[in-house]
Design a protein around this motif. Sequence first.
Motif, short mmCIF file in Angstrom:
data_model
loop_
_atom_site.label_atom_id
_atom_site.label_comp_id
_atom_site.label_asym_id
_atom_site.label_seq_id
_atom_site.Cartn_x
_atom_site.Cartn_y
_atom_site.Cartn_z
N ASN A 5 -18.24 -16.04 7.94
CA ASN A 5 -19.16 -17.05 7.46
C ASN A 5 -20.12 -16.42 6.46
N PRO A 6 -19.59 -16.03 5.30
CA PRO A 6 -20.41 -15.27 4.35
C PRO A 6 -21.54 -16.07 3.74
N VAL A 7 -21.47 -17.39 3.75
CA VAL A 7 -22.51 -18.20 3.11
C VAL A 7 -23.82 -18.08 3.88
N SER A 8 -23.78 -18.28 5.21
CA SER A 8 -25.00 -18.22 6.01
C SER A 8 -25.25 -16.84 6.58
N GLY A 9 -24.20 -16.02 6.69
CA GLY A 9 -24.35 -14.71 7.31
C GLY A 9 -24.50 -14.78 8.81
N LYS A 10 -24.32 -15.95 9.39
CA LYS A 10 -24.46 -16.13 10.84
C LYS A 10 -23.08 -16.12 11.50
N THR A 11 -22.98 -15.44 12.62
CA THR A 11 -21.71 -15.38 13.32
C THR A 11 -21.44 -16.69 14.06
N PRO A 12 -20.19 -16.99 14.30
CA PRO A 12 -19.84 -18.22 15.01
C PRO A 12 -20.30 -18.18 16.47
N LEU A 13 -20.30 -19.34 17.10
CA LEU A 13 -20.58 -19.49 18.52
C LEU A 13 -19.40 -20.18 19.19
N VAL A 14 -19.11 -19.82 20.43
CA VAL A 14 -18.04 -20.44 21.20
C VAL A 14 -18.64 -21.29 22.31
N PHE A 15 -18.29 -22.57 22.32
CA PHE A 15 -18.76 -23.50 23.35
C PHE A 15 -17.60 -23.92 24.23
N CYS A 16 -17.90 -24.23 25.48
CA CYS A 16 -16.87 -24.72 26.40
C CYS A 16 -17.57 -25.54 27.49
N LEU A 17 -17.21 -26.82 27.61
CA LEU A 17 -17.87 -27.71 28.56
C LEU A 17 -17.49 -27.41 30.01
N HIS A 18 -16.23 -27.06 30.22
CA HIS A 18 -15.74 -26.78 31.56
C HIS A 18 -15.28 -25.32 31.63
N ASP A 19 -15.45 -24.70 32.78
CA ASP A 19 -15.07 -23.30 32.93
C ASP A 19 -13.62 -23.09 32.48
N HIS A 20 -13.45 -22.17 31.57
CA HIS A 20 -12.10 -21.86 31.07
C HIS A 20 -12.07 -20.39 30.69
N PRO A 21 -11.09 -19.64 31.19
CA PRO A 21 -11.05 -18.19 30.90
C PRO A 21 -10.93 -17.87 29.42
N LEU A 22 -10.36 -18.77 28.64
CA LEU A 22 -10.16 -18.49 27.23
C LEU A 22 -11.47 -18.50 26.45
N ALA A 23 -12.48 -19.19 26.94
CA ALA A 23 -13.76 -19.22 26.21
C ALA A 23 -14.38 -17.83 26.18
N ASP A 24 -14.44 -17.18 27.33
CA ASP A 24 -15.00 -15.83 27.38
C ASP A 24 -14.11 -14.81 26.67
N SER A 25 -12.79 -14.90 26.90
CA SER A 25 -11.90 -13.90 26.32
C SER A 25 -11.83 -14.04 24.80
N LEU A 26 -11.89 -15.27 24.29
CA LEU A 26 -11.87 -15.48 22.84
C LEU A 26 -13.16 -14.98 22.21
#
Length: 313
Positions: A5-26
């Motif tokens: 995200n070179p325009v803002s220089g801010k890193t992405p965020l990962v959201f997940c409404l329900h517990d899912h192992p892929l949210a943390d691992s990703l």
Amino acid sequence: MSELNPVSGKTPLVFCLHDHPLADSLAKAMGVQRGEFSARQFPDGESYLRITSDVEGRACIVVADLSHPNTKYLPLLFLVETLRELGASQVGLVASYLSYMRQDRRFVDGEAVTSRIFAKCLSQHIDWLVTVDPHLHRYHSLDEIYSVPSRVVQGAPALAQWLKTQSNLLLVGPDSESEQWVSDIADYSQHPFVIGEKQRFGDRHVEVSLPHIEAHRDRTAVIIDDVISSGQTILECIKTLKSNGIEHIQCVAVHGIFADGSDQALIQAGLSQLVTSNTIPHSSNAIDITPQLMTAVISMLQPTRSDSTGVVS
């Protein structure tokens, strides 16, 4: 990962409404943080949601498996729209399992073609979509029904890598639709394979026949499938394999929905092992799809893309 995200220089965020192992691992694999929020239900069943992370100018990645989608769709909608309203630079959906893909035509007069309706609605609220092995039967690509850029992650390479660590197997594809998929897995994992013929007489009534497999009685049969829902096809495969003298039977699938306790029914029918990828959380999850998903997500986060759809193996 600021280069995503070179325009803002801010890193992405990962959201997940329900517990899912892929949210943390990703999030861990990409070196980014989890987005924070609070959510609850009011006594009347309506949803409350508050985003507590600063999302302005950030790309937001929402992880959701959309099995049993009727209870998940509205909360997902509230999340992605709130992220957009709060200034997220983009909101992408990682639907590890994508629902409403099977009704891809009007089989009987008056039926709703729910795949098209669902895709049209969801496309209005997200900027891109990454999913794993959607049910593309009569559709050639997600582009036919989704109007946002998409990436399809193939589960077969992850399954093949796991199977390559096993020995003395016979891979079993339940029907002709699985032949190319199973043959590719067999080629990589170096196991022989057979393909069955399936006749479907209803949602829960199928019959499966297999070619002569007497020569493979000393092997462990591994039924390969993309989605296990009612499990009827797998149950018929187990029955047919047993009638042909094969005693050791396993099953490996990408998506394990396991409607109505079908996982227990499969074990009781004689499976010695049931293995799925972690697209849908379940005790059978033994195959991690995170590396393939990460590649697809990073490609969608790039500020410039030469194409709008693709397949990631």
